[in-house]
Design a protein around this motif. Structure first.
Motif, PDB file in Angstrom:
ATOM      1  N   GLY A   1      21.078 132.316  67.236  1.00  0.00           N
ATOM      2  CA  GLY A   1      20.141 132.662  66.176  1.00  0.00           C
ATOM      3  C   GLY A   1      20.142 134.126  65.816  1.00  0.00           C
ATOM      4  N   ASN A   2      21.217 134.845  66.156  1.00  0.00           N
ATOM      5  CA  ASN A   2      21.272 136.279  65.905  1.00  0.00           C
ATOM      6  C   ASN A   2      22.351 136.612  64.892  1.00  0.00           C
ATOM      7  OD1 ASN A   2      19.258 136.775  67.778  1.00  0.00           O
ATOM      8  ND2 ASN A   2      20.708 137.070  69.456  1.00  0.00           N
ATOM      9  N   SER A   3      22.004 137.384  63.870  1.00  0.00           N
ATOM     10  CA  SER A   3      22.974 137.844  62.888  1.00  0.00           C
ATOM     11  C   SER A   3      23.669 139.091  63.413  1.00  0.00           C
ATOM     12  CB  SER A   3      22.264 138.181  61.581  1.00  0.00           C
ATOM     13  OG  SER A   3      21.399 139.294  61.775  1.00  0.00           O
ATOM     14  N   THR A   4      24.665 139.560  62.655  1.00  0.00           N
ATOM     15  CA  THR A   4      25.344 140.800  63.006  1.00  0.00           C
ATOM     16  C   THR A   4      24.346 141.939  63.151  1.00  0.00           C
ATOM     17  OG1 THR A   4      27.344 140.108  61.858  1.00  0.00           O
ATOM     18  CG2 THR A   4      27.063 142.469  62.228  1.00  0.00           C
TER      19      THR A   4
ATOM     20  N   GLU B   1      23.308 144.190  66.455  1.00  0.00           N
ATOM     21  CA  GLU B   1      23.424 145.649  66.406  1.00  0.00           C
ATOM     22  C   GLU B   1      22.122 146.332  66.797  1.00  0.00           C
ATOM     23  OE1 GLU B   1      24.228 149.061  62.992  1.00  0.00           O
ATOM     24  OE2 GLU B   1      24.821 146.990  62.625  1.00  0.00           O
ATOM     25  N   MET B   2      21.013 145.834  66.283  1.00  0.00           N
ATOM     26  CA  MET B   2      19.717 146.447  66.582  1.00  0.00           C
ATOM     27  C   MET B   2      19.299 146.191  68.033  1.00  0.00           C
ATOM     28  SD  MET B   2      18.780 148.214  64.008  1.00  0.00           S
ATOM     29  CE  MET B   2      20.535 148.639  63.981  1.00  0.00           C
ATOM     30  N   ASN B   3      19.604 144.995  68.565  1.00  0.00           N
ATOM     31  CA  ASN B   3      19.295 144.723  69.973  1.00  0.00           C
ATOM     32  C   ASN B   3      20.026 145.696  70.888  1.00  0.00           C
ATOM     33  OD1 ASN B   3      17.565 142.567  69.506  1.00  0.00           O
ATOM     34  ND2 ASN B   3      19.167 141.018  69.708  1.00  0.00           N
ATOM     35  N   GLU B   4      21.299 145.905  70.618  1.00  0.00           N
ATOM     36  CA  GLU B   4      22.090 146.794  71.460  1.00  0.00           C
ATOM     37  C   GLU B   4      21.634 148.250  71.308  1.00  0.00           C
ATOM     38  OE1 GLU B   4      26.233 146.124  70.742  1.00  0.00           O
ATOM     39  OE2 GLU B   4      26.155 144.020  71.361  1.00  0.00           O
ATOM     40  N   THR B   5      21.298 148.639  70.077  1.00  0.00           N
ATOM     41  CA  THR B   5      20.814 150.002  69.854  1.00  0.00           C
ATOM     42  C   THR B   5      19.484 150.223  70.561  1.00  0.00           C
ATOM     43  OG1 THR B   5      21.927 150.036  67.698  1.00  0.00           O
ATOM     44  CG2 THR B   5      20.251 151.712  68.088  1.00  0.00           C
ATOM     45  N   ALA B   6      18.601 149.242  70.504  1.00  0.00           N
ATOM     46  CA  ALA B   6      17.303 149.354  71.179  1.00  0.00           C
ATOM     47  C   ALA B   6      17.495 149.511  72.683  1.00  0.00           C
ATOM     48  CB  ALA B   6      16.456 148.121  70.875  1.00  0.00           C
ATOM     49  N   ASN B   7      18.419 148.750  73.258  1.00  0.00           N
ATOM     50  CA  ASN B   7      18.690 148.859  74.696  1.00  0.00           C
ATOM     51  C   ASN B   7      19.143 150.266  75.057  1.00  0.00           C
ATOM     52  OD1 ASN B   7      19.342 147.923  77.442  1.00  0.00           O
ATOM     53  ND2 ASN B   7      21.461 148.103  76.784  1.00  0.00           N
ATOM     54  N   ILE B   8      19.985 150.855  74.205  1.00  0.00           N
ATOM     55  CA  ILE B   8      20.469 152.215  74.469  1.00  0.00           C
ATOM     56  C   ILE B   8      19.323 153.219  74.425  1.00  0.00           C
ATOM     57  CG2 ILE B   8      21.931 154.069  73.563  1.00  0.00           C
ATOM     58  CD1 ILE B   8      23.826 151.864  72.520  1.00  0.00           C
ATOM     59  N   LEU B   9      18.546 153.185  73.360  1.00  0.00           N
ATOM     60  CA  LEU B   9      17.490 154.178  73.179  1.00  0.00           C
ATOM     61  C   LEU B   9      16.397 154.057  74.238  1.00  0.00           C
ATOM     62  CD1 LEU B   9      17.105 154.175  69.289  1.00  0.00           C
ATOM     63  CD2 LEU B   9      18.588 155.573  70.724  1.00  0.00           C
ATOM     64  N   ASN B  10      16.203 152.837  74.752  1.00  0.00           N
ATOM     65  CA  ASN B  10      15.135 152.630  75.733  1.00  0.00           C
ATOM     66  C   ASN B  10      15.551 152.939  77.165  1.00  0.00           C
ATOM     67  OD1 ASN B  10      13.208 151.780  73.841  1.00  0.00           O
ATOM     68  ND2 ASN B  10      13.969 149.674  73.886  1.00  0.00           N
ATOM     69  N   ASN B  11      16.848 153.052  77.426  1.00  0.00           N
ATOM     70  CA  ASN B  11      17.300 153.180  78.816  1.00  0.00           C
ATOM     71  C   ASN B  11      18.174 154.395  79.101  1.00  0.00           C
ATOM     72  OD1 ASN B  11      16.383 150.552  80.263  1.00  0.00           O
ATOM     73  ND2 ASN B  11      17.268 149.800  78.351  1.00  0.00           N
ATOM     74  N   THR B  12      18.513 155.170  78.097  1.00  0.00           N
ATOM     75  CA  THR B  12      19.409 156.297  78.310  1.00  0.00           C
ATOM     76  C   THR B  12      18.703 157.458  79.010  1.00  0.00           C
ATOM     77  OG1 THR B  12      21.023 157.718  77.205  1.00  0.00           O
ATOM     78  CG2 THR B  12      18.920 157.415  76.101  1.00  0.00           C
TER      79      THR B  12
ATOM     80  N   ILE C   1      26.473 152.739  63.171  1.00  0.00           N
ATOM     81  CA  ILE C   1      25.108 152.233  63.260  1.00  0.00           C
ATOM     82  C   ILE C   1      24.540 152.033  61.853  1.00  0.00           C
ATOM     83  CG2 ILE C   1      22.743 152.886  63.898  1.00  0.00           C
ATOM     84  CD1 ILE C   1      24.278 151.954  66.225  1.00  0.00           C
ATOM     85  N   GLY C   2      23.902 150.894  61.630  1.00  0.00           N
ATOM     86  CA  GLY C   2      23.221 150.632  60.364  1.00  0.00           C
ATOM     87  C   GLY C   2      24.055 149.964  59.301  1.00  0.00           C
ATOM     88  N   ARG C   3      25.317 149.635  59.596  1.00  0.00           N
ATOM     89  CA  ARG C   3      26.162 149.081  58.533  1.00  0.00           C
ATOM     90  C   ARG C   3      25.868 147.619  58.243  1.00  0.00           C
ATOM     91  NH1 ARG C   3      32.053 148.810  61.541  1.00  0.00           N
ATOM     92  NH2 ARG C   3      31.391 147.673  63.383  1.00  0.00           N
ATOM     93  N   GLY C   4      25.064 146.963  59.130  1.00  0.00           N
ATOM     94  CA  GLY C   4      24.805 145.536  58.935  1.00  0.00           C
ATOM     95  C   GLY C   4      23.717 145.235  57.931  1.00  0.00           C
TER      96      GLY C   4
END
Length: 852
Positions: free
Chosen positions: A685-688, A692-703, A714-717
């Protein structure tokens, strides 16, 4: 009412064993030289295996030869089935029901047979529990005895290792998967756990098997210890619950306690470079985007000669260490083998004769035994004195430490050489594996058996002469034992002392008193000789297992030798350098290359008239000055390759390998994050854009400021302005702290982002150099300071083969868009808004920059 047909004793035996097995388990029932399936098992098994389905006494039946069963079992396991094995416990005697018993239940994670697992890949059975205390994980490789646990309040810290383990089977609390699926949108953790479990064998157990206290007790009993203090683990460790569930499941399947588990280790995420699941996929660490090992970093780094060496490489990549001293030990070992290439090549040649000791020990300890396994031990330990002698020629403490862990096993070598034949059978029941002269009792019994065979041959000849029946034969089968066979055309010549035993279509079978007596003698001698040979084999196994700990230690040392010599070979062939490692915030790479692309380019060039070398590039990142590099340039110019190669070189350095660069210095990285590629996950049930946003959120929340991040488009979708706004905000977030931030490479087509260099002090612009000539471009593939002046999209479209009319029309449209005017004003770092088509930035001094 029709009477229920009475079952034969053999079928009663079968039904008694089958009734306690789950419905997803097929029972293979040993009948002489075959494993048979009956009833529904036969129907399902024949469908999966493509074998003939027959009828016996009005019920379905399908079978396979005993000697080929392993390959059939492998197909059943691959189809998601579990396979129960019922073996014969005694030598069959004509007319007597053979004792049989369930000996093991095979599943995807508990099978240990050599031809049902991949030699070069670890074979993990994993279990985990998610609760309010975090994620608690345990995993075992029953083929080698590798047993580890981990627990973390933040599940995101354990998902990388769980994904990298790539377990063959997962054990969870019953109904867990369905619960996660039902609540998949409530937490990204549920989504990731569903993703990890999908496509794998998942076995469910009641929740009480996951209790910590019971798990601790189960672990201690299995390891044979009174406490876990010697392993640095408290009995209240929350991962002992899943560990106990794993051991319960393995014990049930093996029909015995796993005997090759000697230690338990704790995996700690704080000691490990974490590579999150999406980055493992994006960087193609273990497999390429095509789903194969070809084109992966694992393949590019693997120059091993043994399966154990390849598995050690996989282990290093699963959990790259942050321990600089250990990494330098590995580096120095590689360096020593580079310096002493002749000695390294001689060791490599000897390693070609080395067998997989860890897995052989695992099978021997867990009652899966055959003569060739002992032969593998014998052939391996024969090579050890020679390997040790060569190692002593190489200077350096790192190599010496490996040499000290290799035993020579002189007494065991002599014993196995005296006891075992040069050529060994594949099955214990085949006999003939003990060398003549090793045991007097066996030699005597074998001589009786040989005399009996001579007696049978003499009997056949004498009876032919006495009766005049030229085609008379003395035969044997399991059902009737020994008999004399006479064709029906010769029945008038049968002597009076022949006693009829069986009538066939074309012949009759007879016995005599002498033959019946000799049969007893033969059975007795053969049974005793086989029993004696099996007894001797058991003693040899015991002698080997008495050295199990030293053999395991030696096996690990040989795997290290293999891996480090392989890395030395790669370093010489591809001109790798030894990276300097420290705890600074620097990542400095001179003339770095992408390890996978470089090798693939060479393979593709083979046989061509010309060759194309990989264009190297430098990289300089730190947390305080060059923290965030914006990389611009056209498609196909090499932006993605460049940012990936920096991440891969960093990862290679942090497993102890040398790296593809002329010079390299890495300040230890705690996590590598990536957001590259664009893959729909429609089944989930996930679009491109959502991926992209799920992976970006994981990065920003854990780096952290010790992390390395690579971001690609980032943001091209989504729409241009939404995407630019998101990309802009992400850049600002990564630069938000006043003094330092995570080392980041950000490849983008949003030229507007390059203007942020004027406002964000740690952001620097770089671009991929291109040459333009006659409205066409040439890719130079050099990374240079400064922003790209344009995207060259239309020129790239021409290279892709778009029709000339489309290219010409695109130029007109681009000119019109670039000449349009509108008004909007925003101040960095405020979020981007738009009116019409033009964006400008108002700086702190009031000046304005027109973006477009």
């Amino acid at each position: 009412m029709a009477k229920t047909k009475k079952l034969t004793p053999m079928m009663e035996q079968y039904m008694e064993i089958r009734k306690d097995l789950p419905s997803d388990t097929l029972l293979l029932f040993r009948l002489g030289d075959f494993y048979e399936m009956f009833h529904e098992d036969a129907i399902e098994g024949s469908r999966i295996l493509g074998i003939t389905l027959t009828q016996r006494h009005d019920y379905p039946m399908a079978g396979m030869p005993f000697h080929a069963a392993d390959s059939y079992v492998g197909k059943l396991l691959a189809a998601g089935k579990k396979v129960a094995i019922c073996d014969q416990l005694e030598t069959p005697v004509p007319g007597k029901l053979v004792k049989r018993s369930l000996t093991r239940i095979l599943s995807a994670g508990t099978t240990i047979a050599d031809n049902q697992i991949t030699a070069e890949k670890n074979h993990f059975l994993a279990s985990f529990l998610l609760n309010k205390s975090g994620l608690h994980l345990a995993w075992i490789d029953l083929t080698t005895g590798n047993f580890q646990i981990a627990s973390d309040k933040n599940p995101e810290n354990l998902l990388p290792v769980l994904t990298a383990l790539d377990p063959s089977e997962i054990v969870v609390v019953e109904d867990s998967v369905s619960t996660w699926k039902a609540n998949i949108h409530e937490s990204p953790i549920y989504d990731q756990l569903v993703h990890i479990t999908s496509g794998r064998t998942v076995s469910e157990l009641p929740s009480f098997h996951f209790e910590v206290a019971d798990g601790a007790k189960m672990v201690m009993e299995t390891l044979g210890v009174l406490n876990l203090e010697g392993f640095g683990i408290k009995t209240t460790h929350l991962a002992l619950g899943p560990a106990g569930a794993l051991l319960h499941y393995a014990t049930e399947n093996l029909c015995a306690k796993p005997e090759n588990l000697g230690i338990i280790r704790e995996y700690r995420s704080v000691d490990t470079l974490l590579v999150d699941p999406s980055t493992l996929r994006n960087l193609e660490i273990f497999e390429s985007s095509r789903g194969s090992r070809e084109g992966s970093l694992m393949q590019a780094m693997d120059a091993t000669s043994t399966a154990a060496g390849a598995r050690l490489l996989e282990e290093y990549l699963i959990s790259p260490t942050l321990d600089i001293i250990e990494l330098q030990r590995r580096q120095k070992s590689v360096g020593a083998f580079i310096e002493e290439s002749g000695a390294a090549n001689r060791i490599k040649e000897r390693l070609g004769s080395v067998r997989d000791i860890s897995r052989i020990l695992g099978r021997l300890q867990n009652r899966l035994r055959n003569p060739r396994e002992l032969g593998g031990i014998r052939d391996t330990i024969k090579e050890l004195p020679g390997i040790r002698a060569i190692l002593t020629e190489i200077a350096g403490e790192s190599v010496l430490s490996i040499c000290e862990r290799i035993n020579e096993f002189e007494e065991l070598t002599n014993l196995l050489n005296r006891a075992l034949q040069d050529e060994l059978p594949g099955q214990l029941q085949d006999g003939g594996y003990i060398r003549p002269g090793f045991d007097e009792d066996l030699d005597h019994l074998l001589s009786l058996t040989s005399d009996n065979r001579t007696w049978l041959s003499d009997l056949e000849n004498s009876e032919r002469e006495r009766s005049g029946i030229k085609n008379l034969k003395v035969k044997f089968n399991n059902a009737f034992g020994y008999f004399i066979e006479v064709t029906k055309s010769n029945l008038n010549l049968v002597p009076e002392n022949y006693m009829r035993k069986q009538t066939m279509v074309n012949c009759e079978r007879f016995v005599t008193e002498d033959l019946k007596q000799k049969e007893k003698e033969i059975f007795h001698a053969e049974e005793k000789s086989k029993a004696r040979e099996i007894e001797l084999f058991g003693e040899l196994v015991d002698a080997v297992l008495a050295h199990a700990r030293e053999l395991q230690r030696t096996s690990i040392a040989l795997a290290e030798l293999d891996l480090f010599i392989g890395w030395a070979t790669l370093a010489r062939e591809w001109d790798y350098c030894c990276p300097e490692l420290d705890h600074s915030d620097q990542i400095t790479i001179s003339e770095g290359r992408h390890p996978v692309v470089e090798q693939m380019m060479k393979k593709e060039d083979l046989g061509l008239a010309g060759s194309f070398s990989f264009v190297p590039n430098d990289a300089a990142l730190n947390s305080t000055e060059n923290q965030l590099l914006i990389i611009t340039g056209p498609n196909m110019a090499g932006k993605s390759t460049y940012i990936r190669q920096v991440a891969l070189i960093t990862l290679m350095a942090q497993v102890g390998s040398w790296v593809p660069a002329s010079k390299c210095a890495i300040g230890i990285v705690d996590r590598i994050f990536s957001r590259v590629g664009a893959n729909d996950e429609l089944a989930r049930g996930n679009s491109t854009f959502m991926v992209e946003m799920n992976e970006t959120a994981n990065i920003l929340n854990n780096t952290t400021d010790r992390s390395l991040i690579i971001l690609d488009e980032i943001g091209r979708g989504t729409s241009t302005y939404d995407g630019l706004s998101i990309a802009w905000a992400v850049v600002e977030h990564l630069h938000r702290d006043a003094e330092r931030g995570p080392r980041t490479l950000f490849a983008t087509h949003y030229q507007e982002l390059t203007q942020l260099e004027k406002f964000l002090t740690r952001l620097k612009n770089f671009s991929v150099s291109v040459k333009e000539w006659n409205d066409e471009i040439v890719f130079v593939r050099r990374i240079v300071p400064g922003a790209a002046d344009r995207s060259y999209g239309i020129q790239v479209a021409r290279l892709a083969g778009l029709p000339a009319g489309v290219i010409d029309r695109a130029k007109v449209i681009l000119h019109n868009l670039e000449s349009e005017e509108g008004n909007v004003s925003i101040s960095t770092p405020a979020p981007v808004t738009r009116r019409r088509n033009k964006i400008s930035v108002t700086a702190d001094d009031g000046s304005q920059l027109n973006l477009f």
